[in-house]
Design a protein around this motif. Sequence first.
Motif, PDB file in Angstrom:
ATOM      1  N   TYR A   1     -22.834   1.514  -0.945  1.00  0.00           N
ATOM      2  CA  TYR A   1     -22.391   0.084  -1.373  1.00  0.00           C
ATOM      3  C   TYR A   1     -23.626  -0.918  -0.276  1.00  0.00           C
ATOM      4  CZ  TYR A   1     -18.894  -0.227  -4.889  1.00  0.00           C
ATOM      5  OH  TYR A   1     -18.291  -0.019  -5.962  1.00  0.00           O
ATOM      6  N   THR A   2     -23.571  -0.408   1.202  1.00  0.00           N
ATOM      7  CA  THR A   2     -24.441  -1.217   1.889  1.00  0.00           C
ATOM      8  C   THR A   2     -25.982  -1.088   1.516  1.00  0.00           C
ATOM      9  OG1 THR A   2     -22.631  -0.743   3.523  1.00  0.00           O
ATOM     10  CG2 THR A   2     -24.822  -1.525   4.387  1.00  0.00           C
TER      11      THR A   2
ATOM     12  N   TYR B   1      -9.235 -11.676   1.574  1.00  0.00           N
ATOM     13  CA  TYR B   1      -7.796 -11.202   2.337  1.00  0.00           C
ATOM     14  C   TYR B   1      -6.949 -12.244   2.529  1.00  0.00           C
ATOM     15  CZ  TYR B   1      -4.885  -8.701   5.727  1.00  0.00           C
ATOM     16  OH  TYR B   1      -3.660  -8.342   6.214  1.00  0.00           O
TER      17      TYR B   1
ATOM     18  N   GLN C   1       0.896  -1.306   0.031  1.00  0.00           N
ATOM     19  CA  GLN C   1       0.159  -0.104  -0.108  1.00  0.00           C
ATOM     20  C   GLN C   1       1.059   1.213   0.020  1.00  0.00           C
ATOM     21  OE1 GLN C   1      -3.296  -0.170  -0.441  1.00  0.00           O
ATOM     22  NE2 GLN C   1      -3.446  -2.468  -0.074  1.00  0.00           N
TER      23      GLN C   1
ATOM     24  N   GLN D   1      -6.701  -1.387  -6.074  1.00  0.00           N
ATOM     25  CA  GLN D   1      -5.675  -0.254  -6.722  1.00  0.00           C
ATOM     26  C   GLN D   1      -4.247  -0.616  -6.603  1.00  0.00           C
ATOM     27  OE1 GLN D   1      -4.301   2.372  -3.940  1.00  0.00           O
ATOM     28  NE2 GLN D   1      -3.444   3.608  -5.847  1.00  0.00           N
TER      29      GLN D   1
ATOM     30  N   ALA E   1     -21.784  -6.191  -2.115  1.00  0.00           N
ATOM     31  CA  ALA E   1     -21.446  -4.872  -2.131  1.00  0.00           C
ATOM     32  C   ALA E   1     -20.766  -4.428  -0.927  1.00  0.00           C
ATOM     33  CB  ALA E   1     -22.679  -4.125  -2.650  1.00  0.00           C
ATOM     34  N   VAL E   2     -21.392  -4.986   0.094  1.00  0.00           N
ATOM     35  CA  VAL E   2     -21.027  -4.366   1.447  1.00  0.00           C
ATOM     36  C   VAL E   2     -19.328  -4.517   1.731  1.00  0.00           C
ATOM     37  CG1 VAL E   2     -20.981  -4.948   4.082  1.00  0.00           C
ATOM     38  CG2 VAL E   2     -23.050  -5.009   2.734  1.00  0.00           C
TER      39      VAL E   2
ATOM     40  N   GLU F   1     -26.775 -11.921  -4.310  1.00  0.00           N
ATOM     41  CA  GLU F   1     -25.882 -11.216  -4.942  1.00  0.00           C
ATOM     42  C   GLU F   1     -24.694 -12.030  -5.526  1.00  0.00           C
ATOM     43  OE1 GLU F   1     -24.449  -7.008  -2.917  1.00  0.00           O
ATOM     44  OE2 GLU F   1     -25.037  -8.470  -1.129  1.00  0.00           O
TER      45      GLU F   1
ATOM     46  N   MET G   1     -26.840  -0.715  -1.489  1.00  0.00           N
ATOM     47  CA  MET G   1     -27.259  -1.516  -2.548  1.00  0.00           C
ATOM     48  C   MET G   1     -27.159  -3.080  -2.169  1.00  0.00           C
ATOM     49  SD  MET G   1     -24.715  -1.508  -5.967  1.00  0.00           S
ATOM     50  CE  MET G   1     -24.143  -2.890  -6.536  1.00  0.00           C
ATOM     51  N   ALA G   2     -26.349  -3.517  -1.436  1.00  0.00           N
ATOM     52  CA  ALA G   2     -26.318  -4.895  -0.829  1.00  0.00           C
ATOM     53  C   ALA G   2     -27.342  -5.375  -0.432  1.00  0.00           C
ATOM     54  CB  ALA G   2     -25.316  -5.077   0.053  1.00  0.00           C
TER      55      ALA G   2
ATOM     56  N   THR H   1     -26.428 -14.551   1.142  1.00  0.00           N
ATOM     57  CA  THR H   1     -26.118 -13.714   0.320  1.00  0.00           C
ATOM     58  C   THR H   1     -26.013 -14.152  -1.093  1.00  0.00           C
ATOM     59  OG1 THR H   1     -23.669 -14.461   0.678  1.00  0.00           O
ATOM     60  CG2 THR H   1     -24.455 -12.236   1.721  1.00  0.00           C
TER      61      THR H   1
ATOM     62  N   ALA I   1     -17.291  -4.459  -0.906  1.00  0.00           N
ATOM     63  CA  ALA I   1     -16.426  -3.725  -1.774  1.00  0.00           C
ATOM     64  C   ALA I   1     -15.499  -2.524  -1.662  1.00  0.00           C
ATOM     65  CB  ALA I   1     -17.502  -3.197  -2.771  1.00  0.00           C
ATOM     66  N   ALA I   2     -15.940  -1.721  -0.853  1.00  0.00           N
ATOM     67  CA  ALA I   2     -15.094  -0.594  -0.496  1.00  0.00           C
ATOM     68  C   ALA I   2     -13.961  -0.977   0.541  1.00  0.00           C
ATOM     69  CB  ALA I   2     -15.957   0.667   0.534  1.00  0.00           C
TER      70      ALA I   2
ATOM     71  N   SER J   1     -18.195  -6.557  -7.984  1.00  0.00           N
ATOM     72  CA  SER J   1     -18.940  -5.949  -6.548  1.00  0.00           C
ATOM     73  C   SER J   1     -20.344  -6.256  -6.569  1.00  0.00           C
ATOM     74  CB  SER J   1     -18.443  -4.482  -6.668  1.00  0.00           C
ATOM     75  OG  SER J   1     -17.261  -4.435  -6.845  1.00  0.00           O
ATOM     76  N   GLY J   2     -20.892  -7.059  -5.919  1.00  0.00           N
ATOM     77  CA  GLY J   2     -22.492  -7.089  -5.592  1.00  0.00           C
ATOM     78  C   GLY J   2     -23.176  -7.533  -6.977  1.00  0.00           C
ATOM     79  N   LEU J   3     -24.440  -7.214  -6.695  1.00  0.00           N
ATOM     80  CA  LEU J   3     -25.423  -7.538  -8.098  1.00  0.00           C
ATOM     81  C   LEU J   3     -24.874  -6.628  -9.239  1.00  0.00           C
ATOM     82  CD1 LEU J   3     -28.175  -9.257  -8.152  1.00  0.00           C
ATOM     83  CD2 LEU J   3     -29.216  -7.119  -8.133  1.00  0.00           C
ATOM     84  N   LYS J   4     -24.396  -5.526  -9.018  1.00  0.00           N
ATOM     85  CA  LYS J   4     -23.922  -4.811 -10.364  1.00  0.00           C
ATOM     86  C   LYS J   4     -22.739  -5.518 -10.871  1.00  0.00           C
ATOM     87  CE  LYS J   4     -22.897  -0.726 -12.466  1.00  0.00           C
ATOM     88  NZ  LYS J   4     -22.058  -1.368 -13.733  1.00  0.00           N
TER      89      LYS J   4
ATOM     90  N   TYR K   1     -11.174  -2.203  -2.250  1.00  0.00           N
ATOM     91  CA  TYR K   1     -10.771  -1.304  -3.139  1.00  0.00           C
ATOM     92  C   TYR K   1      -9.116  -1.008  -3.133  1.00  0.00           C
ATOM     93  CZ  TYR K   1     -14.522  -0.304  -6.183  1.00  0.00           C
ATOM     94  OH  TYR K   1     -15.496  -0.418  -7.420  1.00  0.00           O
ATOM     95  N   PRO K   2      -8.623  -0.846  -1.932  1.00  0.00           N
ATOM     96  CA  PRO K   2      -7.192  -0.671  -1.802  1.00  0.00           C
ATOM     97  C   PRO K   2      -6.311  -1.535  -2.314  1.00  0.00           C
ATOM     98  CG  PRO K   2      -8.126  -0.407   0.457  1.00  0.00           C
ATOM     99  CD  PRO K   2      -9.163  -0.773  -0.743  1.00  0.00           C
ATOM    100  N   TYR K   3      -6.824  -2.997  -2.324  1.00  0.00           N
ATOM    101  CA  TYR K   3      -6.244  -4.341  -2.769  1.00  0.00           C
ATOM    102  C   TYR K   3      -6.277  -4.099  -4.169  1.00  0.00           C
ATOM    103  CZ  TYR K   3      -6.135  -5.553   2.164  1.00  0.00           C
ATOM    104  OH  TYR K   3      -6.130  -5.282   3.270  1.00  0.00           O
TER     105      TYR K   3
ATOM    106  N   SER L   1     -30.254  -5.508  -2.906  1.00  0.00           N
ATOM    107  CA  SER L   1     -30.012  -6.524  -3.573  1.00  0.00           C
ATOM    108  C   SER L   1     -30.796  -7.873  -2.920  1.00  0.00           C
ATOM    109  CB  SER L   1     -28.477  -6.840  -3.777  1.00  0.00           C
ATOM    110  OG  SER L   1     -28.001  -5.932  -4.506  1.00  0.00           O
ATOM    111  N   LEU L   2     -30.472  -7.939  -1.729  1.00  0.00           N
ATOM    112  CA  LEU L   2     -30.969  -9.287  -0.745  1.00  0.00           C
ATOM    113  C   LEU L   2     -32.470  -9.388  -0.898  1.00  0.00           C
ATOM    114  CD1 LEU L   2     -28.557  -9.434   2.297  1.00  0.00           C
ATOM    115  CD2 LEU L   2     -28.368 -10.411  -0.058  1.00  0.00           C
TER     116      LEU L   2
END
Lengths: 199, 319
Positions: A174-175, B190, A116, B221, B210-211, B76, A177-178, B73, B213-214, B230-233, B217-219, A181-182
């Motif tokens: 995002y939460t 992880y 990082q 990037q 989706a929960v 998703e 959206m999740a 889940t 996803a955020a 990420s999730g349904l999208k 993102y560092p990994y 989605s469920l």
Amino acid sequence: MFETISNLIAAFLTLCIFSFLYKDNPFYKFAEALFIGVSMGYAIPLVYENAFLPFVYQPIFLQGKLIILIPSLMGVLYIFRFSRNLSWLSRYPIVFGMGIVGMGVPMSMHSSVLVQMRSAMLPLDNINTALIFIGTVTILLYFFFSKEHKGVYGKFTNVGVWYMMIGFGASFGYTVMARISLLIGRIQFLLGDVLGLIK
Amino acid sequence: MSNIVPFFEKMQALDRRYIYLVVALAIIIPLLIPFNSKTYVTEPTANVYKMIDSYAGRSDRAILLSFSHDASTMAELTPMEVAILRHCFQRKVKVFTLCFMPAASPLMDYALNIAKEDYDVQDGIDYCNFGYKPYGLFLPILLGMGDDIAEIVETDAQGRKISNLPIMTDITNYNEMNLVVDFAASSAVYSWIVYARARYGVNVAAGITAVMAADNYPYLQTGQLVGMLSGLKGAAEYEKLVDVFATHKNPDGTIGRSYSKEILQESWIKLSDVDKRVYKTARIGMNAQTVAHVMIIVFIILGNIGFFLSKKKKEQEMM
């Protein structure tokens, strides 16, 4: 026929859980208790068949690998967790587990810190790396509590706060959206699989 | 202004059950009356597709799908699992499946059964389900696969010795099984990054709720994740990629074409043209998701207007 019956049971249990949105009721409690019972009932024989038989019973009793007795007995010590006087025995397998966790520390340092940091040290030749650089520095300054967040320093830390707020907003988005989605998944099941209304 | 404030005060005191009802309608109506909302494919999803596609037809390459979630889940993650498995079966990519959670075991069978329905694929030759392995063996298996997969996994879900299966020809360790896609509703990805990626350099991709996803993102990037759904999208994006490229019918009768950004930008898949509902579950869901998001944004704006108007009224009353 089997699919129809299983779908109807699943639909009934889904509606039982949804009924909690109106208020707590016996149907919701029934579905909740059934879910916990079925999950445990399913997991126990699966673990017995896939863990106990091939890794404990067969090596010790059929293949005569007595060395397996040591980790097996260490695992049994977990049960003493429920005894007030002998609960200290359960600490031995926990300590062993902690030792294994320690093995991951250098690799975690590599993935979560060193890599990082390296990516935050790239030349500031585009807007993305510049934004990452400003965000990293200002957020680190925000968490430096030995200096009061006032004056020019306070302005820098405020930028860090904005970065974090944007991060929390993205995370919350995002939460949402999740969770939606469920709900979509369950309604797709009710309307599509059970009622056949979605083509 | 004086007429508006009581309206917003009433709105703020509205019984939450009315909100639930509106949310339910915002989801039910778009599902019953579908429309073709456009699916834009993001780079992290396209990267996963491109990497899997690069293994097409190669006997010395395979991917591992790790299922780290339970039924809660499925909405998703199952659409993305089915889409990736379809891609593999269509493009002749060797695929292995594995899970360390008892509850994930039937979900692997479920995804495999849906995906293989339209393909002439055989267990042990085109794909192999390693099955459920106890979580206590997570690290030994994860690290052991870096040396010899057949030795550490030993048997598949049906109890067959893995080393005897035809799919294992040319496949020894992470050098060949060079991509791991972890479907997770937790931080399981992880562990693959820390142990498999850092030590053996295996490519890791994430199919996550989706929960999560955020957090990942560092990994992404830093390049430690080659891609991410990420999730349904993400699932909807992958479904589209499979339809546009992997299962595309060419004029000469052949099926499939290579990934191209230009073709992707011009492509427009009508949902009614996709025969099976299981192949467009995520895209149908994204219609409802779009309407629900617009509704939530409206609620947030209304709530904020109400809050500031009530605050102003209180200030005026105090003066």
